[in-house]
Write an enzyme that holds these catalytic residues in place. Structure first.
Site, short mmCIF file in Angstrom:
data_model
loop_
_atom_site.label_atom_id
_atom_site.label_comp_id
_atom_site.label_asym_id
_atom_site.label_seq_id
_atom_site.Cartn_x
_atom_site.Cartn_y
_atom_site.Cartn_z
N TYR A 1 60.00 -45.45 59.60
CA TYR A 1 60.90 -45.94 58.52
C TYR A 1 59.84 -46.30 57.44
CZ TYR A 1 63.25 -49.49 55.58
OH TYR A 1 63.64 -50.12 54.31
N LYS B 1 59.64 -44.70 53.53
CA LYS B 1 59.54 -45.63 52.30
C LYS B 1 58.32 -45.57 51.48
CE LYS B 1 62.78 -47.79 51.14
NZ LYS B 1 63.94 -47.53 50.08
N THR C 1 60.46 -51.71 49.62
CA THR C 1 60.58 -52.89 50.60
C THR C 1 59.15 -53.28 50.85
OG1 THR C 1 60.87 -53.15 53.18
CG2 THR C 1 60.39 -50.79 52.44
N ASP C 2 59.04 -54.69 51.56
CA ASP C 2 57.97 -55.37 51.91
C ASP C 2 57.19 -54.46 52.88
OD1 ASP C 2 59.51 -56.17 53.87
OD2 ASP C 2 58.97 -58.44 53.42
N GLU C 3 57.86 -53.68 53.85
CA GLU C 3 57.33 -53.14 54.80
C GLU C 3 56.37 -52.24 54.48
OE1 GLU C 3 59.67 -51.79 58.25
OE2 GLU C 3 61.02 -53.29 58.06
P1 NAD Z 1 72.01 -49.27 54.42
O1 NAD Z 1 71.48 -48.68 55.51
O2 NAD Z 1 73.07 -50.49 54.50
O3 NAD Z 1 72.87 -48.28 53.28
C1 NAD Z 1 72.11 -47.37 52.95
C2 NAD Z 1 73.07 -46.48 52.12
O4 NAD Z 1 72.35 -45.12 51.72
C3 NAD Z 1 74.25 -45.97 52.98
O5 NAD Z 1 75.52 -46.30 52.08
C4 NAD Z 1 74.06 -44.26 53.09
O6 NAD Z 1 75.28 -43.68 53.32
C5 NAD Z 1 73.28 -44.19 51.89
N1 NAD Z 1 72.54 -42.77 52.24
C6 NAD Z 1 71.65 -42.64 53.10
N2 NAD Z 1 70.86 -41.48 53.03
C7 NAD Z 1 71.52 -41.18 51.89
C8 NAD Z 1 71.18 -39.86 51.07
N3 NAD Z 1 70.52 -38.74 51.43
N4 NAD Z 1 71.83 -39.35 49.82
C9 NAD Z 1 73.11 -40.15 49.52
N5 NAD Z 1 73.07 -41.74 50.19
C10 NAD Z 1 72.56 -41.91 51.32
O7 NAD Z 1 70.79 -50.01 53.71
P2 NAD Z 1 70.52 -51.41 52.93
O8 NAD Z 1 70.22 -52.35 53.95
O9 NAD Z 1 71.54 -51.66 52.06
O10 NAD Z 1 69.24 -51.02 52.19
C11 NAD Z 1 69.46 -50.42 50.91
C12 NAD Z 1 67.84 -50.09 50.25
O11 NAD Z 1 67.27 -51.45 50.22
C13 NAD Z 1 67.18 -48.95 51.24
O12 NAD Z 1 66.39 -48.24 50.20
C14 NAD Z 1 66.23 -50.15 51.89
O13 NAD Z 1 65.37 -49.21 52.37
C15 NAD Z 1 65.93 -51.25 50.98
N6 NAD Z 1 65.26 -52.36 51.27
C16 NAD Z 1 66.30 -53.03 52.40
C17 NAD Z 1 66.17 -54.28 52.81
C18 NAD Z 1 67.11 -54.84 53.79
O14 NAD Z 1 66.62 -55.98 54.30
N7 NAD Z 1 68.25 -54.42 54.24
C19 NAD Z 1 65.02 -54.93 52.24
C20 NAD Z 1 64.44 -54.30 51.28
C21 NAD Z 1 64.81 -53.04 50.87
O1 DAU Z 2 61.71 -56.56 55.41
C1 DAU Z 2 62.60 -55.67 54.70
C2 DAU Z 2 63.01 -54.61 55.71
O2 DAU Z 2 64.10 -55.37 56.58
C3 DAU Z 2 63.85 -53.55 55.29
O3 DAU Z 2 63.06 -52.53 54.56
C4 DAU Z 2 64.57 -52.63 56.20
O4 DAU Z 2 65.40 -51.76 55.67
C5 DAU Z 2 65.55 -53.74 57.14
O5 DAU Z 2 66.22 -53.09 58.25
C6 DAU Z 2 64.53 -54.98 57.87
O6 DAU Z 2 63.84 -54.46 58.61
P1 DAU Z 2 63.13 -55.39 60.01
O7 DAU Z 2 62.78 -54.35 61.03
O8 DAU Z 2 62.41 -56.48 59.80
O9 DAU Z 2 64.81 -55.76 60.11
P2 DAU Z 2 65.53 -55.97 61.82
O10 DAU Z 2 66.75 -56.88 61.34
O11 DAU Z 2 65.77 -54.62 62.54
O12 DAU Z 2 64.67 -56.75 62.60
C7 DAU Z 2 64.26 -58.09 62.05
C8 DAU Z 2 63.40 -58.79 63.08
O13 DAU Z 2 64.06 -59.29 64.29
C9 DAU Z 2 62.10 -58.00 63.41
O14 DAU Z 2 61.27 -58.74 64.11
C10 DAU Z 2 62.63 -57.33 65.04
C11 DAU Z 2 63.79 -58.25 65.47
N1 DAU Z 2 64.80 -57.96 65.95
C12 DAU Z 2 65.88 -57.01 65.66
C13 DAU Z 2 66.86 -56.64 66.13
C14 DAU Z 2 67.73 -55.52 65.73
C15 DAU Z 2 65.25 -58.62 67.21
O15 DAU Z 2 64.61 -59.80 67.74
N2 DAU Z 2 66.27 -58.49 67.87
C16 DAU Z 2 67.22 -57.37 67.48
O16 DAU Z 2 68.36 -56.94 68.12
#
Ligand code: NAD
Ligand code: DAU
Length: 336
Positions: free
Chosen positions: A150, A154, A124-126
């Site tokens: 988190y 990661k 992730t970019d985080e």
């Molecule tokens: P999500 O929370 O929707 O899904 C995660 C999935 O992983 C779930 O189905 C959960 O059951 C499974 N899981 C969790 N722990 C597990 C374990 N120990 N063994 C097997 N399965 C397990 O997450 P997402 O938003 O789809 O993110 C997927 C991946 O992409 C993550 O690695 C996250 O860090 C990365 N990522 C997410 C974003 C974003 O914006 N959502 C951006 C960049 C990277």
């Molecule tokens: O950038 C990639 C990441 O993006 C992934 O690695 C993470 O898995 C994914 O959850 C996401 O992280 P963020 O913390 O950026 O996402 P979130 O949707 O939780 O929050 C996005 C922005 O919005 C952040 O600045 C916090 C703000 N926020 C979030 C929530 C949940 C709000 O203002 N209100 C809210 O209710």
């Protein structure tokens, strides 16, 4: 026939990737390996569950014995499995350390012993931390400087994957993507919280003053980039995947309300996230050089996402009414 292991395939991005692979390659067999935590949902894959090239195994990527059993049949690994929500990691990070850090080692170790052809770690970019105003977007050689539980977990998984490429010459590649949006995203992340609250005329909670900047990426664009890096990326390297859609919290909430024709009065500024990362910005030129480009701008990505949540109320209402979600929602928003 090639066999690809998609861990976390029942989650948001993983389920789109499972569908993408089945639809793109006729000669790929997909094993979806997922623990089914609160975020895992097999309803995300109803349309492919009877495909003869798809199979589901319920399991934890930290379970070395089960991972090893499955890995015997695997050519490619894409590791999506993780605890993914920053606010939950602030409440307690034990599961984050287990799944995002330690279990990545378990998976890498098994993949190494079974000589998999490619291992893609979804990072992730985080992991880069937080940018100050005026600082240049991150490139893949920017230092990793994660700042919340988190992203620290990661970053640990990301660095362990790098270490396997360096130490064991293992064919590892890494992607680091920005904020994904799209269908099937668990309604704890900002965009689905805002869209589903707006549908119900509930307030939209903006953390702090709404100045934190995120880049947004439509989930299918992310899946295409992962596919490309898996097959064409240089072993041992990381690839940034950004959508060129940067916006701050005020822009995002206003765009969502406008797209849904809802009043600005629904905006509610609430207490900020502790340690809030104020800006993520990626230079994705290296991935674009492989031939990738995001197909969705922010407006079309938001429109498609809002349309999907409006047309699929059953999917998210079931989640929002569930005990896990209710407990989380109370804990995260009650005293803000
Ligand atoms: P999500 O929370 O929707 O899904 C995660 C999935 O992983 C779930 O189905 C959960 O059951 C499974 N899981 C969790 N722990 C597990 C374990 N120990 N063994 C097997 N399965 C397990 O997450 P997402 O938003 O789809 O993110 C997927 C991946 O992409 C993550 O690695 C996250 O860090 C990365 N990522 C997410 C974003 C974003 O914006 N959502 C951006 C960049 C990277
Ligand atoms: O950038 C990639 C990441 O993006 C992934 O690695 C993470 O898995 C994914 O959850 C996401 O992280 P963020 O913390 O950026 O996402 P979130 O949707 O939780 O929050 C996005 C922005 O919005 C952040 O600045 C916090 C703000 N926020 C979030 C929530 C949940 C709000 O203002 N209100 C809210 O209710």
């Amino acid at each position: 026939m090639k066999t690809i292991l998609v861990t976390g395939g029942a989650g948001f991005i993983g389920s789109h990737f499972v569908r993408h692979i089945l639809n793109t390659y006729e000669d790929y067999h997909v094993i979806n390996f997922d623990k089914l935590t609160y975020a895992g949902n097999l309803e995300n894959l109803r349309d492919v569950e009877n495909n003869s090239r798809y199979e589901f195994v319920q399991g934890d990527i930290g379970n070395a014995e089960l991972v090893d059993h499955v890995m015997k049949r695997v050519d490619y690994v894409t590791n999506f499995a993780a605890e993914s929500h920053v606010d939950r990691s602030i409440m307690g990070a034990e599961d984050f350390m287990r799944s995002n850090a330690l279990a990545v080692y378990t998976l890498l170790d098994s993949a190494r012993h079974h000589n998999v052809e490619r291992f893609l770690q979804v990072s992730t970019d985080e992991v880069y931390g937080s940018l100050a105003d005026g600082e240049a977007p991150w490139t893949e050689s920017s230092p990793l400087a994660p700042r919340n539980p988190y992203s620290v977990a990661k970053a640990s998984g990301d660095m362990m994957a790098q270490s396997f490429a360096i130490t064991y010459d293992m064919p590892v590649v890494i992607t680091r993507a920005s904020n994904n949006i799209g269908p099937f995203q668990y309604p704890e992340k900002r965009v689905p919280v805002f869209i589903t609250n707006a549908i119900d005329d509930l307030s939209l909670p903006v953390y702090g003053d709404g100045s934190a900047v995120r880049d947004h990426l439509y989930v299918t664009d992310h899946c295409e980039a992962i596919d490309l890096v898996l097959h064409k990326g240089t072993v041992g390297e990381a690839y940034n995947v950004g959508g060129e859609n940067e916006a701050n919290g005020v822009d995002v909430v206003e765009k969502i309300l406008d797209a849904m024709e809802k009043p600005r009065e629904l905006i509610k500024y609430v207490t900020d996230r502790p340690g809030h990362d104020m800006k993520y910005s990626l230079n994705a030129a290296k991935t674009m050089d492989l031939g990738w480009k995001p197909k969705h701008d922010f407006e079309s990505a938001l429109r498609l996402t809002a349309e999907w949540y409006s047309a699929n109320e059953d999917w998210w209402r079931k989640i929002k009414e569930g005990a896990d979600y209710q407990a989380y929602y109370q804990r995260n928003y009650k005293n803000r």
